[in-house]
Design a protein around this motif. Structure first.
Motif, PDB file in Angstrom:
ATOM      1  N   ARG A  25       0.833  -1.214   0.000  1.00 28.39           N
ATOM      2  CA  ARG A  25       0.000   0.000   0.000  1.00 28.39           C
ATOM      3  C   ARG A  25       0.866   1.262   0.000  1.00 28.39           C
ATOM      4  O   ARG A  25       0.566   2.232  -0.714  1.00 28.39           O
ATOM      5  CB  ARG A  25      -0.947  -0.029   1.212  1.00 28.39           C
ATOM      6  CG  ARG A  25      -1.788   1.214   1.396  1.00 28.39           C
ATOM      7  CD  ARG A  25      -2.743   1.465   0.225  1.00 28.39           C
ATOM      8  NE  ARG A  25      -3.440   2.733   0.379  1.00 28.39           N
ATOM      9  CZ  ARG A  25      -2.951   3.922   0.016  1.00 28.39           C
ATOM     10  NH1 ARG A  25      -1.738   4.009  -0.527  1.00 28.39           N
ATOM     11  NH2 ARG A  25      -3.659   5.022   0.195  1.00 28.39           N
ATOM     12  N   PRO A 180      -5.558  -4.133  15.654  1.00 29.26           N
ATOM     13  CA  PRO A 180      -6.571  -4.989  15.015  1.00 29.26           C
ATOM     14  C   PRO A 180      -7.030  -6.145  15.896  1.00 29.26           C
ATOM     15  O   PRO A 180      -6.281  -6.629  16.748  1.00 29.26           O
ATOM     16  CB  PRO A 180      -5.842  -5.544  13.775  1.00 29.26           C
ATOM     17  CG  PRO A 180      -4.474  -4.958  13.755  1.00 29.26           C
ATOM     18  CD  PRO A 180      -4.204  -4.418  15.131  1.00 29.26           C
ATOM     19  N   VAL A 183      -6.958 -10.936  12.282  1.00 26.04           N
ATOM     20  CA  VAL A 183      -6.744 -10.646  10.869  1.00 26.04           C
ATOM     21  C   VAL A 183      -6.360 -11.957  10.190  1.00 26.04           C
ATOM     22  O   VAL A 183      -5.578 -12.743  10.756  1.00 26.04           O
ATOM     23  CB  VAL A 183      -5.590  -9.622  10.690  1.00 26.04           C
ATOM     24  CG1 VAL A 183      -5.441  -9.231   9.224  1.00 26.04           C
ATOM     25  CG2 VAL A 183      -5.808  -8.392  11.564  1.00 26.04           C
ATOM     26  N   ILE A 220     -10.747  -9.894   9.878  1.00 27.86           N
ATOM     27  CA  ILE A 220     -10.314  -8.659   9.217  1.00 27.86           C
ATOM     28  C   ILE A 220      -9.334  -9.040   8.105  1.00 27.86           C
ATOM     29  O   ILE A 220      -8.598 -10.028   8.230  1.00 27.86           O
ATOM     30  CB  ILE A 220      -9.657  -7.731  10.261  1.00 27.86           C
ATOM     31  CG1 ILE A 220     -10.691  -7.359  11.333  1.00 27.86           C
ATOM     32  CG2 ILE A 220      -9.073  -6.484   9.617  1.00 27.86           C
ATOM     33  CD1 ILE A 220     -10.071  -6.905  12.632  1.00 27.86           C
ATOM     34  N   GLN A 221      -9.331  -8.261   7.029  1.00 24.31           N
ATOM     35  CA  GLN A 221      -8.420  -8.526   5.914  1.00 24.31           C
ATOM     36  C   GLN A 221      -7.183  -7.619   6.009  1.00 24.31           C
ATOM     37  O   GLN A 221      -7.273  -6.478   6.486  1.00 24.31           O
ATOM     38  CB  GLN A 221      -9.145  -8.300   4.573  1.00 24.31           C
ATOM     39  CG  GLN A 221     -10.344  -9.217   4.390  1.00 24.31           C
ATOM     40  CD  GLN A 221      -9.946 -10.704   4.470  1.00 24.31           C
ATOM     41  OE1 GLN A 221      -9.129 -11.189   3.698  1.00 24.31           O
ATOM     42  NE2 GLN A 221     -10.517 -11.415   5.444  1.00 24.31           N
ATOM     43  N   GLU A 223      -5.594  -5.945   3.904  1.00 28.38           N
ATOM     44  CA  GLU A 223      -5.668  -4.669   3.171  1.00 28.38           C
ATOM     45  C   GLU A 223      -6.343  -3.593   4.004  1.00 28.38           C
ATOM     46  O   GLU A 223      -6.054  -2.398   3.855  1.00 28.38           O
ATOM     47  CB  GLU A 223      -6.429  -4.839   1.846  1.00 28.38           C
ATOM     48  CG  GLU A 223      -5.724  -5.690   0.798  1.00 28.38           C
ATOM     49  CD  GLU A 223      -5.829  -7.192   1.066  1.00 28.38           C
ATOM     50  OE1 GLU A 223      -6.656  -7.587   1.920  1.00 28.38           O
ATOM     51  OE2 GLU A 223      -5.064  -7.958   0.426  1.00 28.38           O
ATOM     52  N   GLU A 224      -7.260  -4.009   4.899  1.00 32.96           N
ATOM     53  CA  GLU A 224      -7.945  -3.031   5.748  1.00 32.96           C
ATOM     54  C   GLU A 224      -6.974  -2.426   6.756  1.00 32.96           C
ATOM     55  O   GLU A 224      -7.031  -1.234   7.061  1.00 32.96           O
ATOM     56  CB  GLU A 224      -9.113  -3.709   6.482  1.00 32.96           C
ATOM     57  CG  GLU A 224     -10.166  -4.257   5.541  1.00 32.96           C
ATOM     58  CD  GLU A 224     -11.256  -5.009   6.308  1.00 32.96           C
ATOM     59  OE1 GLU A 224     -12.252  -4.378   6.655  1.00 32.96           O
ATOM     60  OE2 GLU A 224     -11.086  -6.215   6.563  1.00 32.96           O
ATOM     61  N   GLU A 227      -4.598  -0.046   4.912  1.00 28.06           N
ATOM     62  CA  GLU A 227      -5.208   1.242   4.575  1.00 28.06           C
ATOM     63  C   GLU A 227      -5.127   2.210   5.758  1.00 28.06           C
ATOM     64  O   GLU A 227      -4.907   3.413   5.578  1.00 28.06           O
ATOM     65  CB  GLU A 227      -6.674   1.017   4.157  1.00 28.06           C
ATOM     66  CG  GLU A 227      -7.259   2.098   3.290  1.00 28.06           C
ATOM     67  CD  GLU A 227      -6.447   2.397   2.029  1.00 28.06           C
ATOM     68  OE1 GLU A 227      -5.994   1.468   1.340  1.00 28.06           O
ATOM     69  OE2 GLU A 227      -6.272   3.601   1.735  1.00 28.06           O
ATOM     70  N   THR A 228      -5.280   1.684   6.965  1.00 27.02           N
ATOM     71  CA  THR A 228      -5.155   2.534   8.164  1.00 27.02           C
ATOM     72  C   THR A 228      -3.707   2.984   8.350  1.00 27.02           C
ATOM     73  O   THR A 228      -3.447   4.135   8.714  1.00 27.02           O
ATOM     74  CB  THR A 228      -5.668   1.779   9.412  1.00 27.02           C
ATOM     75  OG1 THR A 228      -7.013   1.390   9.162  1.00 27.02           O
ATOM     76  CG2 THR A 228      -5.625   2.651  10.647  1.00 27.02           C
ATOM     77  N   LEU A 247      -9.156  -1.644  15.285  1.00 33.81           N
ATOM     78  CA  LEU A 247      -9.769  -2.128  14.043  1.00 33.81           C
ATOM     79  C   LEU A 247     -10.401  -3.464  14.406  1.00 33.81           C
ATOM     80  O   LEU A 247      -9.751  -4.509  14.323  1.00 33.81           O
ATOM     81  CB  LEU A 247      -8.711  -2.336  12.946  1.00 33.81           C
ATOM     82  CG  LEU A 247      -7.863  -1.129  12.542  1.00 33.81           C
ATOM     83  CD1 LEU A 247      -6.919  -1.518  11.415  1.00 33.81           C
ATOM     84  CD2 LEU A 247      -8.736   0.031  12.097  1.00 33.81           C
TER      85      LEU A 247
END
Ligand code: NAP
Length: 252
Positions: A25, A180, A183, A220-221, A223-224, A227-228, A247
């Motif tokens: 990312r 998180p 994940v 949770i994935q 990529e999420e 993104e954070t 998350l």
């Protein structure tokens, strides 16, 4: 997207899971990324899939290895972003937790964050932009059974995050933590396997045990999370400092 153009980012544990997704990312946003971890083959394979990425072997439990790895990373330019993502976990009831296992977890999850952050202080302080993002966990915000050692390590990371954010508030550096819930990575797979072997439950039942902790009822994935991380590293996120961002699908 070129919000990170000209920025150099080090991601520890960058060869897999959350770290690899964060590296992808940040690279998509124009950063040149350096992936660190112990398994060089895996790091190199991951780096081959990311434009301009560099793989550097690093064991965050070894001060000499950290020093050498960051010196190598710095050959390509000063480091602006550090994602302290390397981490390990295990499950143990407290009465079966010995000091060796306690120390093993702290050495990677807490002392590793200390060593890597120390390694970039000079770079961060001499720049007009700097970001440290620590991958903690919901276990850094609340308790849970059989993870007192992991929980303690992630609470320590959140504490370090908040202290450094205040200490460096007059610089151009921010320090934040991402926390998180479960994940979908190798680490969560380890938790699933432990539940299956300890309780003789099926894989579906073990997965359900993890997903029920998330009000959205899912894993949770990566990529999420990535993104954070990218949002915290964005130039416009300078005001977000010393936060521990959960998350977790809205767990109370
Ligand atoms: P993962 O795929 O197992 O990633 C862990 C990474 O840490 C690996 O790339 C590993 O690379 C690296 N690592 C472990 N020990 C190291 C050491 N001594 N030196 C350098 N690197 C080391 O699992 P993940 O889920 O993406 O975990 C990433 C972070 O997220 C961890 O800090 C974890 O605590 C946190 N987290 C995970 C979850 C979850 O449910 N998955 C939830 C909350 C928080 P090498 O083996 O190559 O060294």
């Amino acid at each position: 997207m070129s919000e990170f153009a000209g920025r150099r980012a080090v991601i520890t544990g960058g060869g897999s899971g959350i770290g690899l997704a964060a590296a992808k990312r940040l690279a998509a946003g124009g950063a040149s990324v350096v992936l660190m971890g112990r398994k060089l083959d895996r790091l190199e394979e991951a780096a081959n899939g990311i434009d301009g990425a560099l793989a550097v072997q690093c064991d965050v439990t070894d001060a000499g290895s950290v020093e050498a790895a960051f010196a190598k990373a710095r050959e390509g330019g000063a480091i602006n972003i550090l994602v302290n993502n390397a981490g390990i976990a295990s499950g143990r009831p407290f009465h079966k937790l010995d000091e060796a296992e306690w120390r093993r977890i702290q050495d990677v999850n807490v002392d590793g964050v200390f060593r890597c952050t120390k390694a970039v202080v000079g770079d961060l302080m001499s720049s007009d932009y700097g970001r440290v993002v620590n991958i903690a966990s919901v276990a850094g915000l609340r308790g849970g059974p059989y993870i007192s050692h992991y929980c303690a390590s992630k609470h320590a990371v959140v504490g370090m995050t908040k202290a450094l954010a205040v200490e460096w508030a007059q610089t151009k550096v921010t320090v934040n933590a991402v926390c998180p819930g479960y994940v979908e990575t190798d680490m969560a797979e380890g938790a699933i396997q432990t539940i299956m072997s300890n309780t003789k439950r099926s894989r579906d039942e073990a997965v359900a045990e993890l997903t029920k902790m998330n009000p959205q009822g899912r894993m949770i994935q990566v990529e999420e999370v990535a993104e954070t991380v990218a949002w915290l590293c964005h130039p416009n996120s300078f005001t977000v400092n010393g936060q521990a961002i959960a998350l977790d699908g809205g767990a109370p």
